[in-house]
Scaffold this active site. Structure first.
Site, short mmCIF file in Angstrom:
data_model
loop_
_atom_site.label_atom_id
_atom_site.label_comp_id
_atom_site.label_asym_id
_atom_site.label_seq_id
_atom_site.Cartn_x
_atom_site.Cartn_y
_atom_site.Cartn_z
N SER A 55 0.83 -1.21 0.00
CA SER A 55 0.00 0.00 0.00
C SER A 55 0.86 1.25 0.00
CB SER A 55 -0.94 0.01 1.20
OG SER A 55 -0.21 0.03 2.42
N VAL A 78 -6.11 0.10 -21.37
CA VAL A 78 -7.11 0.68 -20.48
C VAL A 78 -7.81 -0.37 -19.61
CG1 VAL A 78 -7.50 2.69 -21.94
CG2 VAL A 78 -8.90 0.65 -22.30
N GLN A 87 -6.29 10.12 -24.03
CA GLN A 87 -5.91 9.65 -25.36
C GLN A 87 -6.39 10.62 -26.44
OE1 GLN A 87 -7.34 5.70 -26.18
NE2 GLN A 87 -6.11 5.47 -28.00
N SER A 89 -8.28 12.02 -29.29
CA SER A 89 -9.67 11.71 -29.61
C SER A 89 -9.88 11.54 -31.11
CB SER A 89 -10.58 12.83 -29.10
OG SER A 89 -11.91 12.63 -29.53
N GLN A 90 -10.60 10.49 -31.47
CA GLN A 90 -11.02 10.33 -32.86
C GLN A 90 -12.36 11.01 -33.11
OE1 GLN A 90 -10.98 6.08 -33.63
NE2 GLN A 90 -8.81 6.11 -34.20
N ARG A 142 -15.40 7.91 -37.84
CA ARG A 142 -14.33 7.12 -37.21
C ARG A 142 -14.69 5.64 -37.05
NH1 ARG A 142 -14.57 7.91 -30.66
NH2 ARG A 142 -16.84 8.09 -30.48
N ARG A 160 2.67 0.82 -7.25
CA ARG A 160 2.10 -0.52 -7.04
C ARG A 160 1.49 -1.05 -8.33
NH1 ARG A 160 -2.09 -2.11 -2.15
NH2 ARG A 160 -1.90 -4.39 -2.35
N HIS A 164 2.65 -4.09 -11.13
CA HIS A 164 1.68 -5.09 -11.61
C HIS A 164 1.62 -5.08 -13.14
CE1 HIS A 164 -1.90 -7.55 -11.89
NE2 HIS A 164 -2.55 -6.58 -12.50
N ARG A 169 2.74 -7.33 -18.52
CA ARG A 169 2.98 -6.91 -19.90
C ARG A 169 4.42 -7.05 -20.37
NH1 ARG A 169 -2.15 -7.13 -21.89
NH2 ARG A 169 -3.57 -5.89 -20.60
#
Length: 226
Positions: A55, A78, A87, A89-90, A142, A160, A164, A169
């Site tokens: 924590s 996400v 992000q 934007s489209q 789009r 933290r 992870h 990844r």
């Protein structure tokens, strides 16, 4: 792909050790932050990382800017919900002058598959531009844009969650593009907090592979903290 570390908590290891030490100290956090010796910081961090009391790692955060990645990557990204994202934007950005795309290496390696890919992308872009010219709002046009469309995103995670994220990844079984991004992020984060990020990355960096029959069979070199 370009990954930049925009900002991180100053002296993150001292900040984390201060938060942890405060639970047992008779003095305040500001005094601990100023006076705790380096050897004590390392001792506190060793206790934190060894005991799993993570924590306190949430008191330091990192913000990255990422460009030249695909929407296929950000759809995965996400899913890490304990994070903040902004992000490109489209809906509001119109790609009238051409749309950059990310081409998977497996596709690019073969002339025939690359041609199929390029043809399909060109058709999507042509149809998208035709809809814009017809007055269709960008937020509706789009719908034709592919997962390969390049995008830009800002990512903030506390330590933290960042550990992870690297655990999942950086693994060889992660999808190739997000794996590349994770390794670039780790390369930038590690020098700022070398003890905390010493064995960050895929699970096999610090212990046995948890993937069982799904293991890649090609573990990263093991790392241990000093």
């Amino acid at each position: 792909m370009h990954v930049e570390l925009l900002y991180h908590t100053p002296d993150p290891e001292r900040a984390i050790a201060t938060a942890a030490r405060l639970c047992y100290a008779p003095v305040g956090a500001s005094e601990l932050m100023e006076t705790m010796p380096e050897e004590r910081i390392k001792s506190v961090l060793a206790t934190i990382m060894g005991s799993g009391h993570f924590s306190t790692l949430e008191h330091a955060s990192y913000t990255f800017a990422v460009e030249g990645v695909s929407r296929a990557l950000t759809h995965q990204l996400v899913r890490h919900r304990i994070a903040s994202f902004n992000q490109q934007s489209q809906r509001y950005v119109k790609f009238k002058d051409g749309l950059e795309v990310v081409v998977p290496p497996t596709v690019a390696a073969d002339e025939q598959t690359a041609a199929v890919f390029d043809e399909a992308i060109a058709a999507c872009i042509a149809a998208y531009e035709a809809l814009l010219e017809a007055g269709i709002p960008a937020e509706d046009a789009r719908y034709l844009l592919p997962n390969a469309a390049e995008t830009k995103i800002v990512i903030t995670m506390n330590v933290r969650e960042l550990l992870h994220f690297f655990n999942l990844r950086c693994c060889n079984r992660a999808q190739w593009e997000i794996r590349e991004m994770a390794h670039k992020m780790l390369e930038l984060a590690r020098p700022t907090a070398p003890y905390i990020f010493a064995d960050a990355g895929a699970p096999c960096v610090s212990g046995p592979c948890p993937e069982g029959k799904m293991t890649c069979g090609n573990p990263y070199p093991r790392v241990t903290r000093d």
